[in-house]
Structure formats: C-alpha cells, structure tokens
Design a protein around this motif. Structure first.
Motif, PDB file in Angstrom:
ATOM      1  N   ARG A  98       6.910  -1.549   4.515  1.00 18.10           N
ATOM      2  CA  ARG A  98       6.691  -1.044   3.155  1.00 18.10           C
ATOM      3  C   ARG A  98       6.402  -1.577   2.204  1.00 18.10           C
ATOM      4  O   ARG A  98       7.674  -2.430   2.038  1.00 18.10           O
ATOM      5  CB  ARG A  98       7.943   0.637   3.496  1.00 18.10           C
ATOM      6  CG  ARG A  98       7.165   1.072   2.107  1.00 18.10           C
ATOM      7  CD  ARG A  98       8.798   2.321   2.155  1.00 18.10           C
ATOM      8  NE  ARG A  98       8.239   2.995   2.650  1.00 18.10           N
ATOM      9  CZ  ARG A  98       7.928   4.304   3.018  1.00 18.10           C
ATOM     10  NH1 ARG A  98       7.781   4.874   1.935  1.00 18.10           N
ATOM     11  NH2 ARG A  98       8.680   4.905   4.521  1.00 18.10           N
ATOM     12  N   GLU A  99       5.710  -1.737   1.241  1.00 20.46           N
ATOM     13  CA  GLU A  99       6.611  -2.101  -0.122  1.00 20.46           C
ATOM     14  C   GLU A  99       6.987  -1.228  -0.494  1.00 20.46           C
ATOM     15  O   GLU A  99       7.125  -0.235  -0.903  1.00 20.46           O
ATOM     16  CB  GLU A  99       4.371  -1.483  -0.930  1.00 20.46           C
ATOM     17  CG  GLU A  99       3.642  -2.587  -0.456  1.00 20.46           C
ATOM     18  CD  GLU A  99       3.458  -3.825  -0.561  1.00 20.46           C
ATOM     19  OE1 GLU A  99       4.462  -4.886  -1.462  1.00 20.46           O
ATOM     20  OE2 GLU A  99       3.463  -5.058   0.456  1.00 20.46           O
ATOM     21  N   ALA A 131       3.787   7.586  13.719  1.00 20.60           N
ATOM     22  CA  ALA A 131       5.719   6.709  12.838  1.00 20.60           C
ATOM     23  C   ALA A 131       5.407   6.551  11.850  1.00 20.60           C
ATOM     24  O   ALA A 131       5.998   7.131  11.039  1.00 20.60           O
ATOM     25  CB  ALA A 131       6.392   5.640  13.664  1.00 20.60           C
ATOM     26  N   ALA A 132       4.044   6.386  11.360  1.00 16.35           N
ATOM     27  CA  ALA A 132       4.220   6.082   9.781  1.00 16.35           C
ATOM     28  C   ALA A 132       3.738   7.333   9.228  1.00 16.35           C
ATOM     29  O   ALA A 132       5.116   7.239   7.644  1.00 16.35           O
ATOM     30  CB  ALA A 132       2.723   4.841   9.237  1.00 16.35           C
ATOM     31  N   ARG A 133       3.642   8.221   9.936  1.00 20.37           N
ATOM     32  CA  ARG A 133       3.410   9.158   8.361  1.00 20.37           C
ATOM     33  C   ARG A 133       5.052  10.580   8.892  1.00 20.37           C
ATOM     34  O   ARG A 133       5.316  11.189   8.001  1.00 20.37           O
ATOM     35  CB  ARG A 133       2.396  10.385   9.640  1.00 20.37           C
ATOM     36  CG  ARG A 133       1.357   9.804   8.956  1.00 20.37           C
ATOM     37  CD  ARG A 133      -0.590  10.893   9.691  1.00 20.37           C
ATOM     38  NE  ARG A 133      -1.468  10.824   9.300  1.00 20.37           N
ATOM     39  CZ  ARG A 133      -2.832  10.600  10.459  1.00 20.37           C
ATOM     40  NH1 ARG A 133      -2.238  11.282  11.242  1.00 20.37           N
ATOM     41  NH2 ARG A 133      -3.698  10.285   9.424  1.00 20.37           N
ATOM     42  N   GLU A 138       1.673   6.936   3.070  1.00 23.39           N
ATOM     43  CA  GLU A 138       0.847   7.873   3.155  1.00 23.39           C
ATOM     44  C   GLU A 138      -0.687   7.081   2.995  1.00 23.39           C
ATOM     45  O   GLU A 138      -1.487   7.094   3.592  1.00 23.39           O
ATOM     46  CB  GLU A 138       0.348   8.154   1.870  1.00 23.39           C
ATOM     47  CG  GLU A 138       1.327   9.431   1.734  1.00 23.39           C
ATOM     48  CD  GLU A 138       1.478  10.705   0.049  1.00 23.39           C
ATOM     49  OE1 GLU A 138       0.816  10.021  -1.075  1.00 23.39           O
ATOM     50  OE2 GLU A 138       1.996  10.882   0.149  1.00 23.39           O
ATOM     51  N   ARG A 139      -0.256   5.428   3.037  1.00 21.99           N
ATOM     52  CA  ARG A 139      -1.430   4.239   3.212  1.00 21.99           C
ATOM     53  C   ARG A 139      -0.594   3.287   3.961  1.00 21.99           C
ATOM     54  O   ARG A 139       0.443   2.686   4.195  1.00 21.99           O
ATOM     55  CB  ARG A 139      -1.733   3.705   2.483  1.00 21.99           C
ATOM     56  CG  ARG A 139      -2.509   4.676   1.052  1.00 21.99           C
ATOM     57  CD  ARG A 139      -2.531   4.530  -0.552  1.00 21.99           C
ATOM     58  NE  ARG A 139      -1.573   4.399  -1.107  1.00 21.99           N
ATOM     59  CZ  ARG A 139      -0.522   3.728  -1.763  1.00 21.99           C
ATOM     60  NH1 ARG A 139      -1.529   2.202  -2.164  1.00 21.99           N
ATOM     61  NH2 ARG A 139       0.323   4.148  -2.062  1.00 21.99           N
ATOM     62  N   LEU A 140      -1.602   2.740   5.324  1.00 23.52           N
ATOM     63  CA  LEU A 140      -1.489   1.425   5.470  1.00 23.52           C
ATOM     64  C   LEU A 140      -2.472  -0.087   5.313  1.00 23.52           C
ATOM     65  O   LEU A 140      -4.106   0.412   4.336  1.00 23.52           O
ATOM     66  CB  LEU A 140      -1.836   1.626   7.095  1.00 23.52           C
ATOM     67  CG  LEU A 140      -0.483   2.240   8.021  1.00 23.52           C
ATOM     68  CD1 LEU A 140      -0.662   1.995   9.612  1.00 23.52           C
ATOM     69  CD2 LEU A 140       1.068   2.090   7.189  1.00 23.52           C
ATOM     70  N   GLU A 174      -7.698  -1.078   2.936  1.00 25.65           N
ATOM     71  CA  GLU A 174      -6.384   0.462   2.987  1.00 25.65           C
ATOM     72  C   GLU A 174      -6.976   1.354   4.000  1.00 25.65           C
ATOM     73  O   GLU A 174      -8.702   2.108   3.429  1.00 25.65           O
ATOM     74  CB  GLU A 174      -6.473   0.456   1.335  1.00 25.65           C
ATOM     75  CG  GLU A 174      -5.187   1.239   1.590  1.00 25.65           C
ATOM     76  CD  GLU A 174      -5.374   1.581  -0.370  1.00 25.65           C
ATOM     77  OE1 GLU A 174      -5.171   2.931  -0.469  1.00 25.65           O
ATOM     78  OE2 GLU A 174      -4.629   0.718  -0.600  1.00 25.65           O
ATOM     79  N   ILE A 175      -6.374   2.042   4.987  1.00 18.94           N
ATOM     80  CA  ILE A 175      -6.751   3.049   5.718  1.00 18.94           C
ATOM     81  C   ILE A 175      -5.698   4.351   4.921  1.00 18.94           C
ATOM     82  O   ILE A 175      -4.608   4.151   5.388  1.00 18.94           O
ATOM     83  CB  ILE A 175      -5.865   3.065   6.864  1.00 18.94           C
ATOM     84  CG1 ILE A 175      -6.427   2.013   7.096  1.00 18.94           C
ATOM     85  CG2 ILE A 175      -6.250   4.308   7.705  1.00 18.94           C
ATOM     86  CD1 ILE A 175      -7.792   2.180   7.575  1.00 18.94           C
ATOM     87  N   ASP A 176      -6.444   5.404   4.158  1.00 21.06           N
ATOM     88  CA  ASP A 176      -5.504   6.587   3.730  1.00 21.06           C
ATOM     89  C   ASP A 176      -5.139   7.683   5.443  1.00 21.06           C
ATOM     90  O   ASP A 176      -5.339   7.940   6.472  1.00 21.06           O
ATOM     91  CB  ASP A 176      -6.705   7.273   3.223  1.00 21.06           C
ATOM     92  CG  ASP A 176      -5.659   8.822   2.210  1.00 21.06           C
ATOM     93  OD1 ASP A 176      -4.930   8.813   2.459  1.00 21.06           O
ATOM     94  OD2 ASP A 176      -5.729   9.311   1.490  1.00 21.06           O
TER      95      ASP A 176
END
Length: 183
Positions: A98-99, A131-133, A138-140, A174-176
């Motif tokens: 994560r940023e 896992a990210a969600r 919200e974005r990768l 960038e993927i939403d």
C-alpha cells in the motif's frame, strides 16, 4: 494475524487448479519463506527476473528476501504458490504494498518459468485482489516493462476497469477494485 477473505491464512492453505489440471497449494507468505524466495529467483530465467525486477539480478539478497517475506498482512500482503511435488519450494508469488495514507497499492508478481502460461499468475492475482479488497484497497497498480507481454495480458484479463500511462519507460497500469465500478 492476517485475514484473507475472512479466513485466517496462517493455518489455511488453499488449492489452485491450473489449466492443465495440476493442483498447486496457495497460502499467505510467511517470514520463514525468505530462503524459498531466494531459491525461486535463482531458478527463474534471467528474462523472468529482468521483467520482474527491471534489470539483471544475480540473486535476491538476504535483506531483500526478508523484506519480501515479512509482511503485515494488511498494508503489505503476499501469497505464495508452493510446488505440489515439494511444498517447501515457492513456485510463484504475488504481492501488494500500500502507498502510505491511500487506498492504492503497488502490485508485483513472479512465477517460476515452468509454471508460466498455465493459469498460476492469474489465479494468484485473483486471490490477491480478494485480500486487497478485504483490506480496504480500491486500486492496484503495476509498472510493467513494454516487452512484458505476459504481465500486460494478465492485467487485461482481470476484466476490471483499468487506466494506463507511460512512466519512466514502463507502462503504469492501474486496476480499479471497487465493486461499484468493477464489471
């Protein structure tokens, strides 16, 4: 202890079936996987390593391997695929970081050459997105070398809204991940 899709991944190993029917164990990375990550990089072709690390890399240093293996399960998360014939060996890894202070994270992946083009990368990435969600992302985004057709195809095949631009000679994809905008 990290949660992955509501499941405690420290004790849970899932199985991912590849296109050719081979079943590969998948779990959250552990600090003890550092040496297996070094072996993964050592077994990978020079080309695969160059595409992942944007240049030649003779070996993954102990410091790099520890950094990649020691994650917090929320802001830094990774999944590993294990060799079905030797579960002590990692044959693929996907990760995000994560940023700070944002809902976006950088994505990266490495799949051992003999497991490429069999569905492992996309399968791992789909689990990573879950896992990210679950962890509020919200974005990768990924920086991908222009000649890395496999990774560019993988990202496009996610069927999620994406934005692309060129950044420092690489494609920034960038993927939403937001369900309200995802197909």
């Amino acid at each position: 202890m990290a949660l992955y899709g509501g499941v405690d991944m420290m004790d849970d190993t899932r199985v991912l079936a590849l296109r050719d029917g081979v079943c590969v164990p998948v779990r959250e990375i552990r600090a003890g996987d550092a040496a297996a990550l070094q072996r993964l990089v050592a077994r990978s072709s020079d080309r695969s390593v160059e595409l992942r690390f944007f240049g030649p890399l003779k070996r993954l240093s102990d410091k790099q391997a520890r950094r990649f293996a020691e994650v917090d399960g929320r802001d830094r998360f990774a999944l590993v695929a294990l060799d079905p014939e030797d579960p002590g060996e990692v044959v693929g890894v996907v990760r995000y970081e994560r940023e700070p202070g944002t809902d976006a994270a950088e994505y990266a992946a490495l799949v051992e050459d003999r497991f490429q083009d069999r569905g492992l990368g996309i399968g791992l990435t789909r689990h990573l997105i879950e896992a990210a969600r679950a962890n509020g992302l919200e974005r990768l985004y990924a920086l991908v070398m222009r000649e890395n057709a496999g990774m560019l195809h993988l990202l496009r095949s996610l069927d999620l809204p994406e934005r692309k631009r060129w950044e420092d000679g690489a494609e920034h994809v960038e993927i939403d991940l937001r369900p309200s905008t995802a197909a």
